[in-house]
Motif scaffolding. Structure first.
Motif, short mmCIF file in Angstrom:
data_model
loop_
_atom_site.label_atom_id
_atom_site.label_comp_id
_atom_site.label_asym_id
_atom_site.label_seq_id
_atom_site.Cartn_x
_atom_site.Cartn_y
_atom_site.Cartn_z
N ALA A 1 1.28 -1.16 -0.12
CA ALA A 1 0.13 -0.24 0.31
C ALA A 1 0.69 1.19 -0.23
O ALA A 1 0.14 2.54 -0.65
N GLU A 2 1.70 1.08 0.58
CA GLU A 2 2.87 2.19 1.08
C GLU A 2 3.43 2.41 -1.14
O GLU A 2 3.71 3.55 -0.99
N ALA A 3 3.96 1.34 -1.35
CA ALA A 3 4.26 1.82 -2.51
C ALA A 3 3.64 2.17 -3.47
O ALA A 3 3.94 3.26 -4.14
N ALA A 4 2.76 1.72 -3.36
CA ALA A 4 1.55 2.57 -4.63
C ALA A 4 1.15 4.19 -3.94
O ALA A 4 1.00 4.87 -4.32
N ARG A 5 1.32 3.76 -2.47
CA ARG A 5 0.97 5.67 -2.15
C ARG A 5 2.10 5.80 -2.84
O ARG A 5 1.84 7.59 -3.17
#
Lengths: 331, 331
Positions: A293-297
């Motif tokens: 999720a953090e990578a996508a964010r």
């Protein structure tokens, strides 16, 4: 020249500009340093024979050229800046490999493993010198100051990384700061230095920094769940080495039974069965999902900084393809 | 404020400008790097407590300030350049100490001996980063390019030095090149970067380079014939370590019986009696006289480059006193 995906030809034409320039700069060193630095860059074998190619994927300098193109500038004009970024990147790899005791990189012995620690320390210093020489002979002094700040922050990031190895628990915020320092700032500099308009430079820097973080998070995910046949590393390599990589940090921070079991397991040497168990626990405690999720964010955040700029459409497409490919990859 | 000799007050007022600036720059690193880099500079203890002073004699940055004053400029304006030179000098000391395995410097453990090799590699990199940051935020980009070239040549000089240790015989010309690379170019840069007039910069660089060579030759003489009570090193220290220092190189190049006996002796480990004998042989083969003559020649050569310039008389006197004191010294 542009394929359906757009990427290979853009990267290929970037390599056509970059590889001869890297050859020219390392030749300037003379003596054994041309060989050790050329070996690090994959330009020559350990005996100094030209390989006719280059070692890494040159992701950072390709970004420099693509960012220049995106702003409507001629990429050829920022080749020295791109070279500077790649040389600085390799300098930090050379020195980090000594500090981390890593003996292999890109399927070859690391510089210190092949030539000894003194030669590797010197080669790293020489690569730093060349990086600043390349940039200072072609760019405004403010850009050179930015590269110096980048090197300072890289050192700080590596120091945090070394310190974290001795800690049982690392905070999520601290871990993110370290990733920004070790990977974000350099890709931030790569993108910034491709751009000559001062008002656009901070935006490209922010773009590159967030992208660099996304890139590192993707790397951390592969370090646990990457396919050994593709990554060339055994499954769960980062777990076996007790690394405090992003998924582990996120998992340990969760207040769930799986996190507590993981903490107990991580305090001891891990058998093969333990590695598999730890991998399952990181996933169960939410470490994998949180990191994805953090990578996508971060990828979204990266693009938000360029959103309203009037960019060259072709270069913009190349940039988008390359950015997605470095985050969403299997090796 | 000027004493009869003129030197102490000039150096003292230079220190007043330099020490706070060195504190400010190392504080910028933050974390453990402020401590390791501060320790190297002698600004703090290994625990990070301020020493209230500085480690070395700051010879190089004092030259930067005096050269500025000699050209009629305000030394305060070149403090960042002087700081850059001192930081780069210390970076090379830190990395060289690792490569050479030296465990003590300025009566304290070297950085790697005290904090480990990884911390010392990182501290060296951080000092390089700070050096470029200091210069790039205050000087024209051509000066920054010159500092980068200086770092490249320093690496080359250190490589030659390491290579010579594995050779039984080093040529006099090769040895001189190495001394220029290891000591000449940095003092050359120190003097050049103190001067803003582009037409005077090459002359001050040549001045500093020759002076740096004279300085190193004086050091090599002390490494064999220095008084242990003054130098803090045992008599004949360089001979015991089989160093190819300038007097040894000059002696071995002579076609006399003493040179041949010295070559035989140098091929084996040396007892205390052997060290004394080697010292006598270097002198008998003319190594001492040749090195003393070359140091004097380099000092003259240095001044010849400034001869017809209209320099500030007071600063000129300080410069002359300092130049003579670094060549004609007992420690």
């Amino acid at each position: 020249m542009t394929t359906a995906v757009g990427l290979p030809s853009a990267v290929l034409s970037a390599h056509t500009l970059l590889v001869p320039a890297l050859h020219r700069w390392t030749a300037r060193l003379g003596g054994h340093l041309s060989t050790t630095c050329g070996y690090q860059l994959g330009l020559c074998t350990a005996d100094g024979a030209p390989t006719g190619t280059v070692g890494g994927k040159l992701i950072r300098p390709v970004f420099t050229l693509l960012c220049a193109a995106a702003t409507g500038a001629d990429p050829a004009g920022v080749v020295p800046a791109a070279v500077a970024v790649e040389l600085l990147h390799n300098a930090s790899l050379v020195h980090d490999d000594i500090m981390d005791g890593d003996r292999e990189r890109r399927h070859r012995p690391t510089l210190w493993a092949r030539f000894g620690v003194p030669a590797a320390i010197l080669a790293g210093d020489a690569l730093i010198a060349l990086a600043f020489e390349a940039l200072a002979t072609s760019a405004p002094v403010a850009d050179v100051a930015h590269l110096a700040t980048t090197l300072r922050l890289l050192a700080r990031g590596q120091e945090d990384d070394l310190r974290f190895e001795r800690l049982a628990r690392v905070g999520v915020a601290e871990s993110t700061d370290m990733i920004v320092g070790k990977t974000g700032v350099l890709l931030g500099a790569a993108c910034r230095l491709g751009v000559t308009r001062p008002d656009w430079q901070p935006r490209f820097e922010a773009f590159g920094t967030h992208l660099g973080v996304a890139f590192q998070l993707a790397d951390d995910l592969l370090g646990i769940w990457g396919d050994p046949a593709v990554t060339g590393k055994p499954a769960g390599a980062d777990l076996r080495a007790h690394k405090q990589s992003a998924p582990v940090v996120a998992a340990l921070a969760a207040d769930v039974p799986a996190a507590r079991e993981l903490a107990r397991l991580y305090a001891t040497p891990l058998s093969e069965a333990d590695v598999a168990r730890a991998s399952a626990l990181v996933e169960e405690a939410g470490g994998r999902a949180a990191t994805e999720a953090e990578a996508a964010r971060r990828l979204d955040l990266a693009w938000s900084h360029l959103e309203d700029l009037d960019l060259d459409p072709t270069a913009h497409t190349h940039l988008r393809t390359l950015a997605t490919s470095v985050v969403d990859r299997d090796h």
